[in-house]
Design a protein around this motif. Structure first.
Motif: not given
Ligand SMILES: Nc1ncnc2c1ncn2[C@@H]1O[C@H](COP(=O)(O)OP(=O)(O)OP(=O)(O)O)[C@@H](O)[C@H]1O
Ligand SMILES: [Mg+2]
Length: 283
Positions: A82-84, A141-143, A180-182, A234-237
């Protein structure tokens, strides 16, 4: 091929940069996407060692998206984003932790140490390096969202000449692991260390207006321009957490933030030790 004279010239041209950055901390996020090629991986490791030998203090934070996906696949667990950012069930969290801590982290540590570096692997659980709580309301959800970073342990290691290699698994006070996103982890660590630079190594040339056309690279962007590029999709994911953490890091005292192509030979040295640099710089 360079002759000896040209080689020495190149080296001496790096002197002002070496002098400028000696003793400074550089937080490098090495994305899973740019980790696929073994030859390139070795070059990234050599660049990190080089930086350490010339007196900079590199801190490595790594992702592992494609490797996690391949293990989830093998175990028949669905990968959702979800959103990268990965949507992480309890089952997926177990795999994320095993792959990032047990495999990717230890492999990078092993590669650095094999070349006589002093790398030490850490997850957010070590010395409560990254404390987190649940990001989403939904309990499955373990984010995580980062609550604090234990900068003392990093300072201690850096002072003794170690290269911390950090994976993006955080912990709650109760010991629950969170994903967590790195990029986000790298940004927060750069802030906590008041780093000179935050460098995100990925698998594209940087931020591009057309993802298939490298000539559309956005070399410089401020938060206003980044917001616009996000609104225009234009910026995504996976690029979203990157630009977000760069902008936040700069707001919180990191001197500069760069998104560069980890597939380019010696991308790190080009970025740090030459005037032109490569990729996108966020200001
Ligand atoms: N405007 C853009 N310019 C460049 N890349 C973009 C853009 N918008 C989206 N992307 C995507 O972002 C991706 C990079 O993020 P991704 O999360 O896949 O890699 P990473 O963060 O380096 O690896 P990991 O998530 O495993 O740590 C690119 O491969 C590209 O598909
Ligand atoms: Mg990513």
């Amino acid at each position: 091929m360079l002759n000896n004279f040209e080689r020495v010239k190149v080296l001496s041209e790096a002197l002002p940069f070496i002098q400028k950055f000696a003793g400074r901390t550089i937080v490098i996020k090495y994305g899973g996407s740019a980790m696929q090629n073994q030859v390139l991986k070795n070059k990234v490791i050599e660049d990190i060692l080089f930086l350490s030998y010339i007196g900079l203090s590199p801190v490595l934070v790594h992702g592992g998206g494609p490797i996690i996906n391949s293990w989830l696949n093998r175990l028949n667990i669905e990968s959702k984003f979800d959103k990268g950012v990965r949507v992480t069930s309890l089952e997926a969290m177990e795999v994320v932790e095993m792959v990032l801590v047990g495999k990717v982290n230890q492999e990078l540590v092993g590669l650095i140490n094999k070349k006589k570096g002093k790398a030490i692997g850490l997850s957010g659980k070590d010395a409560r390096l990254i404390m987190a709580s649940q990001f989403f309301q939904s309990s499955g959800n373990f984010v995580g969202k980062i609550d604090s970073v234990n900068v003392d342990i990093l300072k201690l290691l850096i002072k003794e000449g170690y290269i911390p290699v950090i994976t993006s698994v955080a912990t709650s006070l109760e010991g629950q692991a969170y994903n967590i996103n790195a990029d986000t982890v790298a940004g927060r660590i750069a802030e906590a260390l008041s780093a000179e630079k935050l460098i995100l190594l990925t698998d594209t040339s940087g931020i591009m207006r057309d993802i298939n056309n490298p000539t559309t690279l956005v070399k410089l962007a401020n938060s206003f321009q980044v917001d616009l590029l996000k609104k225009q999709k234009i910026i995504s994911g996976g690029m979203i957490p990157k630009v977000d953490c760069c902008i936040q890091a700069i707001r919180n005292g990191v001197k500069s933030a760069h998104i560069i192509d980890g597939r380019v030979d010696h991308a790190l040295l080009l970025e740090i030790l030459t005037k032109e640099g490569i990729g996108s710089m966020l200001i």
